[in-house]
Write an enzyme that holds these catalytic residues in place. Structure first.
Site, short mmCIF file in Angstrom:
data_model
loop_
_atom_site.label_atom_id
_atom_site.label_comp_id
_atom_site.label_asym_id
_atom_site.label_seq_id
_atom_site.Cartn_x
_atom_site.Cartn_y
_atom_site.Cartn_z
N SER A 280 18.37 -70.22 38.07
CA SER A 280 19.31 -69.08 38.06
C SER A 280 19.52 -68.62 36.62
O SER A 280 19.33 -69.40 35.68
CB SER A 280 20.66 -69.53 38.64
OG SER A 280 21.65 -68.55 38.40
N TYR B 293 27.71 -75.79 39.14
CA TYR B 293 26.51 -75.08 39.61
C TYR B 293 25.59 -74.70 38.44
O TYR B 293 24.38 -74.93 38.48
CB TYR B 293 26.95 -73.83 40.37
CG TYR B 293 25.83 -72.91 40.80
CD1 TYR B 293 25.11 -73.16 41.97
CD2 TYR B 293 25.49 -71.78 40.06
CE1 TYR B 293 24.10 -72.30 42.39
CE2 TYR B 293 24.48 -70.92 40.46
CZ TYR B 293 23.78 -71.19 41.63
OH TYR B 293 22.77 -70.35 42.02
P1 NAD Z 1 21.59 -68.62 50.90
O1 NAD Z 1 22.93 -69.15 51.20
O2 NAD Z 1 21.04 -67.61 51.79
O3 NAD Z 1 20.55 -69.81 50.76
C1 NAD Z 1 20.91 -71.10 50.35
C2 NAD Z 1 20.43 -72.05 51.41
O4 NAD Z 1 20.61 -73.40 50.92
C3 NAD Z 1 21.20 -72.00 52.71
O5 NAD Z 1 20.65 -71.05 53.60
C4 NAD Z 1 21.07 -73.40 53.24
O6 NAD Z 1 20.07 -73.47 54.25
C5 NAD Z 1 20.60 -74.21 52.06
N1 NAD Z 1 21.43 -75.40 51.84
C6 NAD Z 1 22.60 -75.48 51.19
N2 NAD Z 1 23.06 -76.75 51.24
C7 NAD Z 1 22.15 -77.45 51.95
C8 NAD Z 1 22.06 -78.81 52.35
N3 NAD Z 1 22.99 -79.72 52.00
N4 NAD Z 1 20.99 -79.19 53.09
C9 NAD Z 1 20.03 -78.30 53.45
N5 NAD Z 1 20.07 -77.01 53.09
C10 NAD Z 1 21.12 -76.60 52.34
O7 NAD Z 1 21.69 -68.04 49.40
P2 NAD Z 1 20.58 -67.66 48.32
O8 NAD Z 1 21.29 -66.87 47.30
O9 NAD Z 1 19.38 -67.12 48.94
O10 NAD Z 1 20.24 -69.06 47.65
C11 NAD Z 1 18.91 -69.52 47.48
C12 NAD Z 1 18.78 -70.11 46.09
O11 NAD Z 1 18.91 -69.05 45.13
C13 NAD Z 1 19.84 -71.14 45.73
O12 NAD Z 1 19.26 -72.22 45.05
C14 NAD Z 1 20.75 -70.36 44.79
O13 NAD Z 1 21.42 -71.22 43.92
C15 NAD Z 1 19.75 -69.48 44.09
N6 NAD Z 1 20.28 -68.32 43.40
C16 NAD Z 1 20.87 -67.30 44.08
C17 NAD Z 1 21.34 -66.21 43.38
C18 NAD Z 1 22.01 -65.05 44.09
O14 NAD Z 1 22.56 -64.17 43.43
N7 NAD Z 1 22.01 -64.99 45.39
C19 NAD Z 1 21.23 -66.13 41.99
C20 NAD Z 1 20.60 -67.18 41.32
C21 NAD Z 1 20.14 -68.27 42.04
#
Ligand code: NAD
Ligand code: MG
Length: 294
Positions: free
Chosen positions: A186, A199
């Protein structure tokens, strides 16, 4: 105007409605519903015959990557939490609609034994493993250090740091050259928000894990990269990832004045997974719409 320009200009801009959900939340209940490429992603056969495991593949970035990989010709296994079955079932149907093998593997990656079983089941059902995307993530904001509990800290590190370590270790028993590992870091890794103290640390861990592991695995023909997203419109944010006031204005301060849609980052994961990128490893690839954070 090209199709792509029309699509990009049409993406929603803030302000968004308040929409709190209990974590992990469902993408289907978001307003507006994110574009994960369900109808908009066009494949070009760049991953034909590859086998991929994607954690957090039910929603958000992982869902967009799962759809894109299937459109590019890969068989895909997704992991997610049992309470996300509704989102996951849609992804499984979309992968099958591309004529690819789709494998659903629900379970909690905070458990080492589950992580090992997850990899074994994925390898067994896909008949191999070429691409691993460590994408599952926990993000729960806390205003102060005092409010951040040991349980929070532990859960965030287990999900974001330990799980990729356990899953990658298990996967390496099966991955052979040419193979690709992609970790979702991130912009928080280098520009931490005050309210995401735990985080942000985990995302910095993932960037360093990526760089060190790439050095170990280069000689084996396995590449390791990280993607560092800026603000993407996913269910992580309204499900406790940000205060609701920030959700309303999510992505407003970026050069395009809006958050990215998950489909807009999927091509980066496709490129990093593709054998075309055979000399690219050990790097963190940022997609933040021009803030130039990394
Ligand atoms: P999202 O909530 O759609 O996806 C995150 C997924 O993590 C969930 O769908 C869930 O299935 C999984 N998860 C969480 N805890 C879990 C557990 N204990 N066991 C199994 N699965 C688990 O949100 P997203 O934004 O698509 O996140 C995906 C990645 O992107 C993450 O690592 C997040 O930190 C990163 N990220 C997101 C953003 C943003 O702005 N959305 C920015 C930077 C990084
Ligand atoms: Mg989800």
């Amino acid at each position: 105007m090209s199709d792509n320009e029309q699509r990009t200009n049409a993406y929603p801009t803030p302000p968004f409605p308040e929409q709190p959900q209990t974590p992990p939340g469902l993408a289907s209940e978001m307003d507006p519903v994110p574009d994960h490429g369900e109808t908009s992603y066009k494949g070009h056969g760049r991953l034909t015959g590859k086998k991929a495991l994607i954690t957090g593949g039910d929603s958000g970035i992982g869902r967009a990557v799962a759809i894109a990989y299937a459109c590019e010709g890969a068989d895909v296994a997704i992991n997610y939490l049992p309470e996300e079955e509704e989102d996951a079932a849609e992804v499984i149907s979309l992968i099958k609609a591309e004529g690819r093998n789709a494998v659903a593997l629900p379970g909690d990656v905070r458990d080492e034994t589950f992580c090992q079983n997850l990899v074994e089941q994925a390898v067994g059902k896909l008949c191999g493993l070429d691409i691993l995307v460590n994408n599952a993530g926990r993000q729960q904001y806390r205003e102060t250090l005092e409010e951040l509990t040991t349980e929070d800290f532990d859960s965030t590190f287990k999900t974001n740091v330990y799980a990729p370590f356990w899953i990658t270790k298990a996967a390496l028993r099966h991955m052979k050259a040419p193979a690709s590992i992609i970790n979702t870091s991130s912009v928080q890794a280098v520009k931490p928000s005050a309210v995401l103290l735990d985080y942000a640390q985990t995302k910095a861990c993932l960037a360093v894990f990526t760089k060190a592991l790439a050095k170990q695995l280069g000689p084996k023909g396995i590449r390791v990269n990280a993607v560092a997203p800026g603000p993407y419109w996913t269910v992580l944010q309204p499900s406790g990832g940000q205060p609701q006031e920030k959700v309303k204005h999510f992505g407003e301060s970026t050069p395009l004045g809006r958050p990215g849609q998950p489909v807009e980052i999927a091509p980066l994961y496709v490129t990093l997974a593709s054998d075309e990128c055979s000399y690219t490893s050990g790097q963190v690839w940022c997609s933040d719409c021009g803030d130039g954070v990394i």
